[in-house]
Design a protein around this motif. Structure first.
Motif, PDB file in Angstrom:
ATOM      1  N   ASN A   1       2.941  43.066  -1.734  1.00  0.00           N
ATOM      2  CA  ASN A   1       4.405  43.060  -1.866  1.00  0.00           C
ATOM      3  C   ASN A   1       5.050  44.224  -1.109  1.00  0.00           C
ATOM      4  OD1 ASN A   1       4.586  40.728  -3.348  1.00  0.00           O
ATOM      5  ND2 ASN A   1       4.932  41.717  -5.314  1.00  0.00           N
ATOM      6  N   TYR A   2       4.542  44.508   0.094  1.00  0.00           N
ATOM      7  CA  TYR A   2       5.020  45.681   0.829  1.00  0.00           C
ATOM      8  C   TYR A   2       6.509  45.615   1.160  1.00  0.00           C
ATOM      9  CZ  TYR A   2       5.062  43.204   5.345  1.00  0.00           C
ATOM     10  OH  TYR A   2       5.353  42.353   6.377  1.00  0.00           O
ATOM     11  N   LYS A   3       7.038  44.430   1.392  1.00  0.00           N
ATOM     12  CA  LYS A   3       8.458  44.317   1.737  1.00  0.00           C
ATOM     13  C   LYS A   3       9.346  44.722   0.566  1.00  0.00           C
ATOM     14  CE  LYS A   3       7.789  40.646   5.169  1.00  0.00           C
ATOM     15  NZ  LYS A   3       8.070  39.235   5.539  1.00  0.00           N
ATOM     16  N   GLU A   4       8.948  44.273  -0.644  1.00  0.00           N
ATOM     17  CA  GLU A   4       9.718  44.621  -1.839  1.00  0.00           C
ATOM     18  C   GLU A   4       9.689  46.125  -2.100  1.00  0.00           C
ATOM     19  OE1 GLU A   4       7.758  42.150  -1.454  1.00  0.00           O
ATOM     20  OE2 GLU A   4       8.634  40.328  -2.290  1.00  0.00           O
ATOM     21  N   LYS A   5       8.645  46.794  -1.645  1.00  0.00           N
ATOM     22  CA  LYS A   5       8.519  48.241  -1.831  1.00  0.00           C
ATOM     23  C   LYS A   5       9.298  49.032  -0.785  1.00  0.00           C
ATOM     24  CE  LYS A   5       3.768  47.738  -3.559  1.00  0.00           C
ATOM     25  NZ  LYS A   5       2.354  48.008  -3.232  1.00  0.00           N
ATOM     26  N   GLY A   6       9.790  48.330   0.235  1.00  0.00           N
ATOM     27  CA  GLY A   6      10.510  49.018   1.292  1.00  0.00           C
ATOM     28  C   GLY A   6       9.618  49.601   2.368  1.00  0.00           C
ATOM     29  N   TYR A   7       8.345  49.167   2.409  1.00  0.00           N
ATOM     30  CA  TYR A   7       7.425  49.631   3.440  1.00  0.00           C
ATOM     31  C   TYR A   7       7.654  48.840   4.732  1.00  0.00           C
ATOM     32  CZ  TYR A   7       4.707  51.581  -0.502  1.00  0.00           C
ATOM     33  OH  TYR A   7       4.297  52.255  -1.616  1.00  0.00           O
ATOM     34  N   LYS A   8       7.455  49.493   5.865  1.00  0.00           N
ATOM     35  CA  LYS A   8       7.494  48.816   7.161  1.00  0.00           C
ATOM     36  C   LYS A   8       6.059  48.656   7.657  1.00  0.00           C
ATOM     37  CE  LYS A   8      12.064  50.528   8.512  1.00  0.00           C
ATOM     38  NZ  LYS A   8      12.823  51.300   9.528  1.00  0.00           N
ATOM     39  N   VAL A   9       5.715  47.464   8.111  1.00  0.00           N
ATOM     40  CA  VAL A   9       4.349  47.184   8.546  1.00  0.00           C
ATOM     41  C   VAL A   9       4.375  46.560   9.937  1.00  0.00           C
ATOM     42  CG1 VAL A   9       2.291  45.791   8.089  1.00  0.00           C
ATOM     43  CG2 VAL A   9       3.447  46.926   6.206  1.00  0.00           C
ATOM     44  N   THR A  10       3.517  47.070  10.822  1.00  0.00           N
ATOM     45  CA  THR A  10       3.416  46.538  12.176  1.00  0.00           C
ATOM     46  C   THR A  10       1.953  46.326  12.560  1.00  0.00           C
ATOM     47  OG1 THR A  10       3.389  48.749  13.172  1.00  0.00           O
ATOM     48  CG2 THR A  10       5.531  47.685  12.928  1.00  0.00           C
ATOM     49  N   LEU A  11       1.739  45.350  13.432  1.00  0.00           N
ATOM     50  CA  LEU A  11       0.410  45.112  13.980  1.00  0.00           C
ATOM     51  C   LEU A  11       0.337  45.801  15.330  1.00  0.00           C
ATOM     52  CD1 LEU A  11      -2.357  43.718  14.067  1.00  0.00           C
ATOM     53  CD2 LEU A  11      -1.210  41.682  14.976  1.00  0.00           C
ATOM     54  N   ASP A  12      -0.598  46.741  15.458  1.00  0.00           N
ATOM     55  CA  ASP A  12      -0.701  47.551  16.669  1.00  0.00           C
ATOM     56  C   ASP A  12      -1.973  47.278  17.455  1.00  0.00           C
ATOM     57  OD1 ASP A  12       1.740  48.809  16.048  1.00  0.00           O
ATOM     58  OD2 ASP A  12       0.730  50.217  14.714  1.00  0.00           O
ATOM     59  N   GLY A  13      -2.446  46.031  17.393  1.00  0.00           N
ATOM     60  CA  GLY A  13      -3.583  45.641  18.212  1.00  0.00           C
ATOM     61  C   GLY A  13      -4.867  45.470  17.418  1.00  0.00           C
ATOM     62  N   GLU A  14      -5.960  45.328  18.160  1.00  0.00           N
ATOM     63  CA  GLU A  14      -7.285  45.147  17.581  1.00  0.00           C
ATOM     64  C   GLU A  14      -8.235  46.164  18.196  1.00  0.00           C
ATOM     65  OE1 GLU A  14      -8.524  41.109  18.076  1.00  0.00           O
ATOM     66  OE2 GLU A  14      -6.581  40.285  17.446  1.00  0.00           O
ATOM     67  N   GLU A  15      -9.261  46.563  17.427  1.00  0.00           N
ATOM     68  CA  GLU A  15     -10.214  47.550  17.907  1.00  0.00           C
ATOM     69  C   GLU A  15     -11.611  47.214  17.418  1.00  0.00           C
ATOM     70  OE1 GLU A  15      -9.257  51.622  17.192  1.00  0.00           O
ATOM     71  OE2 GLU A  15      -7.182  51.441  17.923  1.00  0.00           O
ATOM     72  N   ASP A  16     -12.577  47.958  17.946  1.00  0.00           N
ATOM     73  CA  ASP A  16     -13.958  47.883  17.473  1.00  0.00           C
ATOM     74  C   ASP A  16     -14.230  49.165  16.700  1.00  0.00           C
ATOM     75  OD1 ASP A  16     -16.861  46.440  18.311  1.00  0.00           O
ATOM     76  OD2 ASP A  16     -16.975  48.540  17.731  1.00  0.00           O
ATOM     77  N   LEU A  17     -14.605  49.040  15.437  1.00  0.00           N
ATOM     78  CA  LEU A  17     -14.855  50.189  14.589  1.00  0.00           C
ATOM     79  C   LEU A  17     -16.313  50.181  14.155  1.00  0.00           C
ATOM     80  CD1 LEU A  17     -13.727  52.631  12.979  1.00  0.00           C
ATOM     81  CD2 LEU A  17     -13.204  51.029  11.119  1.00  0.00           C
ATOM     82  N   ALA A  18     -17.124  50.996  14.822  1.00  0.00           N
ATOM     83  CA  ALA A  18     -18.550  51.098  14.494  1.00  0.00           C
ATOM     84  C   ALA A  18     -19.203  49.717  14.445  1.00  0.00           C
ATOM     85  CB  ALA A  18     -18.741  51.836  13.174  1.00  0.00           C
ATOM     86  N   GLY A  19     -18.824  48.879  15.410  1.00  0.00           N
ATOM     87  CA  GLY A  19     -19.411  47.547  15.487  1.00  0.00           C
ATOM     88  C   GLY A  19     -18.646  46.465  14.754  1.00  0.00           C
ATOM     89  N   ALA A  20     -17.654  46.858  13.974  1.00  0.00           N
ATOM     90  CA  ALA A  20     -16.846  45.883  13.230  1.00  0.00           C
ATOM     91  C   ALA A  20     -15.528  45.641  13.960  1.00  0.00           C
ATOM     92  CB  ALA A  20     -16.575  46.388  11.818  1.00  0.00           C
ATOM     93  N   LYS A  21     -15.133  44.392  14.091  1.00  0.00           N
ATOM     94  CA  LYS A  21     -13.851  44.049  14.692  1.00  0.00           C
ATOM     95  C   LYS A  21     -12.757  44.232  13.644  1.00  0.00           C
ATOM     96  CE  LYS A  21     -15.810  42.758  18.534  1.00  0.00           C
ATOM     97  NZ  LYS A  21     -15.659  43.550  19.785  1.00  0.00           N
TER      98      LYS A  21
END
Length: 243
Positions: free
Chosen positions: A129-149
């Motif tokens: 429920n991030y919108k109701e909390k007043g949080y802003k959320v954005t997608l800033d791409g994809e990465e490889d983290l220690a072998g995990a996508k």
């Protein structure tokens, strides 16, 4: 004494231990929805309090920590270091600490920015429920983290705190959080790598974390949860500053 002061700073940072274009809006909402479902879905909406017992491995010492949180109301942690118990607590816009490591056994008020940082930790449900909390959320791409996508999803709280969440494309758990906040007038960057996710009453939590902070470069803090209780009864008086 200097060693004790450095250790207390590390404890504080651990406990405190974050506008994309419209083309990404639907994608980020899909990712968040899958993450929320993976963490327990609508059960998160019933999460009102939590009690966590953990052990922190810091500076070649094992430090037991007990944390009690009431959703959006109160936060209290107790850490035992070298036989001394450090307490930090917030309730609303007030906060206090008892820190015998500095030679003071009486409760003293926390600085305003420390109160704000700890108050952010009273939200037990994160992206739910991030919108109701007043949080802003954005997608800033994809990465490889220690072998995990992973998806890189940034959450900005109303007070300006930014948390970059690295969400697994496989499990949709948050595998890493990079947070930017201000403590004691300092801009602090912290990194929290999370693993060993386990279900408690249908909600999933990372039972193992490894934390680093710009406040103490080169120092790693390991945290392992030993017990976690969901929705325990909590006396609100524990968050009040002792007289």
């Amino acid at each position: 004494m200097q060693h004790s002061k450095s250790l207390f700073k590390l404890l504080t940072f651990l406990i405190i231990a974050c506008v994309g274009n419209a083309a990404f809006a639907q994608n980020v909402d899909d990712i968040v929805a899958k993450h929320v479902k993976a963490m327990g879905g609508e059960k998160l909406g019933k999460l009102q309090s939590m009690k966590i017992a953990a052990e922190m491995d810091i500076m070649n010492m094992k430090v037991p920590i007990t944390t009690i949180i009431v959703q959006n109301k109160g936060f209290r942690s107790e850490s035992t270091v070298q036989g001394m118990t450090v307490v930090q607590a917030v309730s609303g816009n007030t906060g206090w600490t008892i820190n015998p490591m500095t030679g003071n056994t009486k409760a003293t008020a926390l600085p305003e920015d420390a109160i704000k940082s700890l108050a952010n930790e009273t939200d037990l449900t994160g992206l739910y429920n991030y919108k109701e909390k007043g949080y802003k959320v954005t997608l800033d791409g994809e990465e490889d983290l220690a072998g995990a996508k992973v998806y890189k999803v940034t959450m900005t709280l109303p007070g300006g705190v930014r948390r970059v969440n690295y969400i697994s494309k496989d499990t949709f758990y948050i595998l890493k959080i990079v947070a930017q906040t201000k403590v004691n007038g300092q801009d602090i960057m912290s990194e929290n790598i999370q693993s060993d996710f386990r279900a408690v009453d249908g909600i999933y939590y990372p039972f193992t974390s490894e934390v680093t902070t710009s406040a103490m470069p080169g120092t790693k803090m390991g945290l392992k949860i030993t017990a976690l209780e969901v929705n325990p009864k909590v006396d609100p008086k524990i968050f009040e500053m002792p007289q």
